[in-house]
Write a protein that holds these residues in place. Sequence first.
Motif, mmCIF file in Angstrom:
data_model
loop_
_atom_site.group_PDB
_atom_site.id
_atom_site.type_symbol
_atom_site.label_atom_id
_atom_site.label_comp_id
_atom_site.label_asym_id
_atom_site.label_seq_id
_atom_site.Cartn_x
_atom_site.Cartn_y
_atom_site.Cartn_z
ATOM 1 N N THR A 108 0.825 -1.207 0.000
ATOM 2 C CA THR A 108 0.000 0.000 0.000
ATOM 3 C C THR A 108 0.859 1.258 0.000
ATOM 4 N N HIS A 109 2.153 1.098 -0.322
ATOM 5 C CA HIS A 109 3.062 2.214 -0.589
ATOM 6 C C HIS A 109 3.094 3.236 0.547
ATOM 7 N N GLN A 110 3.128 2.704 1.775
ATOM 8 C CA GLN A 110 3.247 3.529 2.995
ATOM 9 C C GLN A 110 2.088 4.508 3.161
ATOM 10 N N ASP A 111 0.973 4.204 2.539
ATOM 11 C CA ASP A 111 -0.246 4.994 2.716
ATOM 12 C C ASP A 111 -1.029 4.379 3.876
ATOM 13 N N ALA A 112 -1.041 5.055 5.007
ATOM 14 C CA ALA A 112 -1.633 4.491 6.218
ATOM 15 C C ALA A 112 -3.115 4.196 6.044
ATOM 16 N N ALA A 113 -3.821 5.064 5.359
ATOM 17 C CA ALA A 113 -5.255 4.863 5.157
ATOM 18 C C ALA A 113 -5.514 3.658 4.256
ATOM 19 N N PHE A 165 -3.501 1.082 3.837
ATOM 20 C CA PHE A 165 -3.164 -0.128 4.578
ATOM 21 C C PHE A 165 -4.276 -0.491 5.547
ATOM 22 N N ALA A 166 -4.799 0.500 6.275
ATOM 23 C CA ALA A 166 -5.873 0.226 7.229
ATOM 24 C C ALA A 166 -7.088 -0.374 6.522
ATOM 25 N N SER A 167 -7.411 0.150 5.340
ATOM 26 C CA SER A 167 -8.530 -0.380 4.571
ATOM 27 C C SER A 167 -8.271 -1.815 4.143
ATOM 28 N N LEU A 168 -7.075 -2.088 3.642
ATOM 29 C CA LEU A 168 -6.768 -3.419 3.142
ATOM 30 C C LEU A 168 -6.721 -4.450 4.263
ATOM 31 N N ILE A 169 -6.051 -4.137 5.358
ATOM 32 C CA ILE A 169 -5.958 -5.119 6.444
ATOM 33 C C ILE A 169 -7.338 -5.364 7.048
ATOM 34 N N ASP A 170 -8.159 -4.316 7.139
ATOM 35 C CA ASP A 170 -9.535 -4.504 7.637
ATOM 36 C C ASP A 170 -10.329 -5.420 6.712
ATOM 37 N N ASP A 171 -10.263 -5.157 5.407
ATOM 38 C CA ASP A 171 -11.015 -5.972 4.451
ATOM 39 C C ASP A 171 -10.536 -7.421 4.454
ATOM 40 N N VAL A 172 -9.227 -7.613 4.479
ATOM 41 C CA VAL A 172 -8.685 -8.967 4.466
ATOM 42 C C VAL A 172 -9.077 -9.719 5.735
ATOM 43 N N GLU A 173 -9.019 -9.052 6.882
ATOM 44 C CA GLU A 173 -9.407 -9.709 8.127
ATOM 45 C C GLU A 173 -10.896 -10.058 8.132
#
Length: 217
Positions: free
Chosen positions: A164-169, A171-179
């Motif tokens: 997610t190229h050090q984009d915190a938002a 990353f938060a979206s992706l890890i939430d969706d994956v979980e």
Amino acid sequence: MTYTGDVTTGGPTDVRELPHLTITKVSVGPMDNNAYLLSCRSTGDQLLIDAANEAPRLLELIGDGGLATVVTTHRHMDHWVALEEVVATTGARSLVHVDDAEGLPIASDTVSDGETVRVGDCALDVIHLVGHTPGSIALLYRDPAGDPHLFTGDSLFPGGVGNTHQDAAAFASLIDDVEQKVFGRLPDETWVYPGHGKDTTLGAERPALPDWRARGW
């Protein structure tokens, strides 16, 4: 031969024979992209996940059986270099998530979260995973005779979620969706087929989820 999912660019394919679906995995260069040809065993219909590159090799893999559909997991160019040639040669329809459609050279239709894409008698559920790109998707095949099979594009790999190229938002979206949409709904036995590199299972990756979230990538 037992399927392992270990393929290399320029090397042989690896084939998994399920009761209703045949999965053929191939790596194409120059970025070691995985492409997956899915063939319905009862109808012969075929679907390709990511016409990434090396169109002649993909067309040889498709063979005389024809191709009904190409699904592009996300809009990054290394996953669709061969798309135009494959579609032009086979007449297949080209599918991508609506939020990534603008970045593709050709898309005859779009898909959204929760929709179903069919390959013959087999159904693939579309799972929207936002973060690596806005329109990244995974495709889930629920084998009626066995464990689930999940094609994750660049959203989930052995050892972590996609870049997610050090984009915190993002990353938060992706890890939430994956979980929530993947680990929260599917069993440990689910086999994961990523967009690059080796396969894994959800059970092998699940214990590391807290570490992934803590490190932020």
